[in-house]
Every structure is written in C-alpha cells, then in structure tokens.
Design an enzyme around this catalytic site. Sequence first.
Site, PDB file in Angstrom:
ATOM      1  N   ASP A 415       0.967  -1.211  -0.015  1.00  0.00           N
ATOM      2  CA  ASP A 415       0.109  -0.107   0.031  1.00  0.00           C
ATOM      3  C   ASP A 415       1.043   1.283   0.015  1.00  0.00           C
ATOM      4  OD1 ASP A 415      -2.249   1.472   0.100  1.00  0.00           O
ATOM      5  OD2 ASP A 415      -2.747   1.094   2.150  1.00  0.00           O
ATOM      6  N   GLU A 418       2.728   4.776  -4.101  1.00  0.00           N
ATOM      7  CA  GLU A 418       2.668   5.634  -5.337  1.00  0.00           C
ATOM      8  C   GLU A 418       4.005   6.404  -5.736  1.00  0.00           C
ATOM      9  OE1 GLU A 418      -0.855   4.468  -4.145  1.00  0.00           O
ATOM     10  OE2 GLU A 418       0.250   5.746  -2.830  1.00  0.00           O
ATOM     11  N   ASP A 491      -8.938   3.953  -2.559  1.00  0.00           N
ATOM     12  CA  ASP A 491      -9.811   4.400  -1.283  1.00  0.00           C
ATOM     13  C   ASP A 491     -11.227   4.848  -1.827  1.00  0.00           C
ATOM     14  OD1 ASP A 491      -7.798   3.610   0.447  1.00  0.00           O
ATOM     15  OD2 ASP A 491      -6.940   5.508   0.569  1.00  0.00           O
TER      16      ASP A 491
END
Length: 826
Positions: A415, A418, A491
């Site tokens: 997670d 990015e 999300d």
Amino acid sequence: MTLIKISNDIDNTLLNPLQTAYWKTFSDTSEILLIPPWFVGLLQLDSACPGFLSCRLRVEKQTKESVTLTWALGRHQVRVWHLPFRLEILCEGEVMVTFNAKAKYTNSPRIQKYINNKSTACLSPGPSSIGADLCLQGFSHVYGLPEHADRTEGHQYGEPYRLYNLDVYAYGLYSRLGLYGSVPLLVAHKPDRTLGIFWLNASETFVNDDRTPPVERRRLQPETDVHWLSESGVIDCRVLLGPGPQQLFSQYAQLTGYQALPPLFALGYHQSRWNYTDEADVKAVDAGFDRHNIPYDVIWLDIEHTDGKRYFTWDPALFPDPAGLQQHLEKKKRKLVVISDPHLKADPDWALYCEARDAGHFVKDREGRLYQGSCWPGESSYLDFSSPACRAWYSSCFSLNKYKGSTPSLFVWNDMNEPSVFNGPELTMPKDTVHYGGWEHRELHNLYGFYQHMATAEGLITRSAGSERPFVLSRSFFAGSQRFGAVWTGDNVASWKYLKISIPMLLSLSVAGIVFCGADVGGFDQDPEPELLVRWYQAAALQPFFRGHSSILTKRREPWLFGEEVTVAIRTVIQQRYCLLPYWYTLFHQAHTSGLPPLRPLWVEFPREQSTFSVDDQYMIGRALLACPVTERGVQEVKVLLPGSSEIWYDIHSAKTYKGGRTLSLPVTLDTVPVFQRAGSVLCRSVGSGSCTTYPFSLQGAADGELYLDDGCSFSYRERKAFCVRRFNMLSGRLLCRPASEEGAFDCDTIVQSVTVLGVKSKPSTVVVHVSGEDVCHYRDLYPQLIRNEMVLCTSRTTSLSRMLVLCFSFAVLSNNIKHKSLSQL
C-alpha cells in the site's frame, strides 16, 4: 510483424536503467521496426543504409518527399515523409495511424543536444519535455489509459488524461485526474480493426484525445487525434496492429508480460478491515464465517498489527503468537495477508532501518542526504526500489528466518506505494529527489510502486525456494504489473455512484492488461446501507479480485451484522462465486497463456456490433457469461443488452431463454443478479461451496468449453508440466470430455457428478456413457430430470476427469435452441 516502434533513441542510449531493464526481458527485436525521426534523411542518402534496412524490410516506393517501406507479404506499409516529418502506418493502402499529423513533435533541448552530440556524457538534471501526436483514422471509440474514475471512453472532451500516480483519498468521480496507477496504453476499436498505442514513459504524462464530434461523423470519416506530452524521457511509442481484440491483447502481453497465474485461494473471497484489533478478533471473525456458513479464503491485517508501524514486525501485546494464528487459519486451508508499505520508520534503534540505511537502500534528496518524508510511522525514509540491490535486499526480508512470526501461509499487500508522502507535493515524493544511478524521481515516478510489487513477489517466491506461487496486492501499478499479482481501485466511498463507477474502472484496467483487479466491497470510506452492501457483494462476486475492506473510521461490516435477510443474500452470492471458481481459474490460465482478460467489455466478444462499443455497465466474464450488476438504489427493473442477433442467452438462475440482438427489460428484486450464459458454451462449476481446494463439477450448457486444473499453489504446472486442460465438446447429441492437448499431465481426483443441458424440450430416450477403460454405462444408471427447458443428469457412478468421457444422447425432439459448433480452440 505485429508491432511498430517509433523512437528518437535508435540505439537505446537515452533510456534510463529502469527502461532498459523493463525491455530487457520482454522486447522482441524480431517483431519491432525502429523508425527514428532522422531515418528519412539516412534513407535519402542511401536506401540500403546498413543497420537500418534488414532483409525483412524493403523499399516499396521512394520520392523526394517520402519513402514507403513494407515487409513480409506487403499487407502493411510504413510511409515516412521528410518535411515536415510525418509517419503513416497503412494496411492494404489505407492509412490507419499517422504519427506527427499535427506537427506537434516535441524534443526537449537537453535530449536534442544529446542526439546531436553523442559524445555528451550525461543529461543535465531538471525538467524537460517530449510530446507527439497521432491521428487514428476511422476510429471514434478509444479505451484504456487507466487509472481514472471515469467511463471507459471518458466524457470530458478537451480535458487531458493525467498519468501520475497519487494517493487520492475518496477520489472525485468522472475525472481524468491521475489516481494510484498508470498504464499508458490506448486501445482504439472499430468494427473491422482494433489497434493500440503504447507510450512507454514513467514520468508525469498527459494524454489528450480529440474525437470527431458525433454530429460530424455522418459527413466525415471519424478520426481520433491523440496528443501525448511527458515531462521527461525519450519517445518510445509502440503501435500494436491487431487486427482484432484477441490479437491485440496477445501482442501487448508479449510486450509487457502475461498475467501471473494466481494461487487458487486468491480467487476466493477475502475479508479485510483497517484493522482487526488482535488475535482474538481475527479468530472471532474467522469463526463467524464458519458459524454462518459463508465461505472465505483469506483474512487481512492492516498497519495496526505492527509494532509501532514498523513493517516486518508484530505488536507484541496484540499479536503475541502470529505463527500460531497463521497455523490456526491454515488448518482450515485459509491464509493471512499483512501490509508492507515502501517507507521505513526513521528509527536509529530499529535494526532493519539501520541495515537499509547503511547499505544505501534509501532515496536521497538533491543534496545527497537521506530523503525523509512523513507517513504512517511519522518521519520515514523511502526505499529506492529502482536499485537492483535494494530490491534484492527487500526480497530477502520476507524469508522465514528474517521475518519473525511469518509462515508459508502469509502473503503480502503493498500500500502507499505511489509513493505516498503526507508532507510532500501532492502527497508524493518531490521530483528532484535522487534514485539509483543519479536519476531524478521525475524520470521514474510511475514505476516506483511497480518495482516494490516486483520485489515483494520475488521475495515470496524466494521464500519457498521457487516452488510456490506468490500473492501480492499493490495499490500502485504501471504497465507490466500484471506479472506480479493483483491491484485494486483504492480508497473508494460507500455510495451508489462509486459502485457504478467501479465497473468501467475495472474494464479499463482489464483492457490495459491489469486483469487481476477489483474494488473494495461496500466502499472503503463511510458506512453503506444494507441494500448497497448487498448489491456491491453481488457485483464484486462477478469480478476478478473479491475483497471486502473498510476504514478504521467505519462501523464493523462482517456479512452477518446487518440482519438475516442481508446475511442470506451475501452468503448466496459468495457461495455462487465459489461455484464458479473452476471457470475463473480457467480464465486466469487463459490470461496467463494468451493475454485474454477474464473481464471483457462487450465489444471484445462482439467486435462488429456497434451497439456494444459504449456499454460499460455490463460485461462478459470470458466468452460464456454476460453480467449486468444492479448499481442503482431501489430499482425494480433493469435493461440488459443481449448482443448477437444470432445468439441465444439463458438466464443462469431461471434457465429462461432469450434471443440476442435486443435490449431486455428484466424485473429485479434484491436477490436478483442478472447473469446470462451464452448458447454454445460449456461451463464447469463446482458443486456446493466451501474451501476452493475441493470441487466436484457440474457441466452446464451445450457446444464447447474447457477446464484447467493443477495443484492450485505451486509452479509445478510450469516446471514439470503438472497440469491438465480438459476440453468439452457437445456435437450431434454427444458430449465429449478429453484432453485439450498432449502437453501436461496432472492426475486429479476431480469428478463429473452431473450434467445440465439447457435448451432441451423433452427428456432423452437414451443416454449412454462411455468411460475409457470401463464398460458402457446405459441410462438406467443415470437419473435424468427435465425442468422447463433444463435437463439435469446425475449419475450414481462418479467419473474422474483424468479419463476420457463420452455421453451420447438420443432425443425424440431436440430443441433448435441448442447451438452446435465444433471445438476449434481451447
């Protein structure tokens, strides 16, 4: 030749090490025609210029202004114009694609300097830009370019797509702004042609598509102008020639890699939450699924399971016996997934942090110091996954002797990769931070999560000494991430709009090769109403990655917490998912070997039907099933497009027959999940529910289909050819089950328990079963039952799928609805 490369870097001297490594494994130079912008001048000097024209290429025509090249049988041509520079790709004399049609070719000054003077040792740091435009003649429908919360074709004409991986919480809908991942692949389709444009660039990129307005298409040939603009790098553009969707998917998979074959458990249901509080909580949730007879395979732990947000650790008070917890789950054939983010807590007293720091595995700032940013642990350093040494070190952290408390049944979730930096620009890493080899972050931003995903998958493979398949979920991704595992849409929010948009988002990912994808069931943020939760489970059970997940700020959301009616509805759709696992697994084998996505827009299966080109609220699962999830509150009727005027469709729940080439108005209740089986297909199902490791089968349908079997967990299918592909063919009243090819051998206990044939109007007068090595079994040993137009045959003698099976039917009346065709490929 099925692929053309357009580049301003003929000898790959401008590619940074990441791009070089990217192509090293997957580029096949025998399938690539290199055409740099200065090629025309070289040809004018010497049309036999050595090093450029191989025996595969020949000059078909040459004038003062242009040269036309062709190859093989001459069906395709490339025409290069000198001033202004323009490149056309033709098929049988018709222009399909024009490069630099609007003369917007952009080359940054620092790259142009390098091109003009190859003795320049290096490129100066800082921003630069490259850009080019392509005109797609005859095309008005384009797809791909994930990830965006938008329709498959978008709706904001004039707004460019942004490809820049960012952590965007509760992202806005119908937007072309960048989200967690980027795939710079654009797919264009028309009735007689599918082609793709792949723009390999990992820096911030904008893509603007300008299509002929619908009002003008009646008097003008439709076309789509696509302009690419990237902040840095070189032009590395590849045109995939198709000509059909299946060929294009295969070409793209050959270029960037095939979908990894997941372990079978990964296709079951996953239960997750930020966060299950302790070991007792995990065991209670696990027991709840058993108590309510709801199958599942994996339970997940978020960041709170760690010791102070230090990854590869466990909170000693909340999870004192993690190995025992995993063993408790493994007794029921269930797995545990834990989170591992790319940042490490900047703690000089933490041995793992010091090990990474001392080995030089962290990203640095422009002054050469360790770059530090804020994330869940507070002040953190970020691992430099662009470094092969860092990736190897990170992979080693998953070894059982180093990752204390882990067992072989532990799998991983990447997670925040990015990468997410709470105090960074746009919540990410500054572009002038420095990576391995001196490359700035701006050059490789969209590859950061890709390389963590790669390192994690390699770590799990190495943990098992190369014998077991990994499962890794990543939030960030790039072209080729399909080689390492699964992704999800990040999300999202518990609202009907997010449920609705999840379908086109997953279709866009699937078209772009990221086929193991899903969305958080029920929405990550906020609390879903019961009807929304049921509808989301119904939709997600018909999508590749199936996980319920929610924020720490939401109410608990286990399926049995909303009353008996909701529990029954959720149980039903999860059990139906497990019934379809053999089909899903077979589809993933096809993706792994041919590049075909399991989830397909309708136009992929019906490429000549223009009514399907803009449909993105329903889809095909393989070639056999059409799904149209209900995504609106309180509806009592939905409209379903059933394509194919010559097709017959069967409602899989009622067995009712519908003719294709029409839009059906279908009444629905909360229990209704509109799914239709295509006539001419054979679908293998598991009988009952439960663990995805046991499944006798029921064969439903008529015509042809296949079933893939292996051990569901190891690489033996690849290393020792330990697999089995069974082909089912219904023709002239004979249902034949036999090996699909000579390759592969897998001795399994899977049996044929029953056969369901849709479309018959009368009970057969005779049924004969031939099993290799056994005596003939006549119909007296079978129990045929005819309900409406559905015939079920149940035998008291189970028949192994490892042997040849033939069922011969003799009908007094055979329904015209049964569609017979030979099994041409499986």
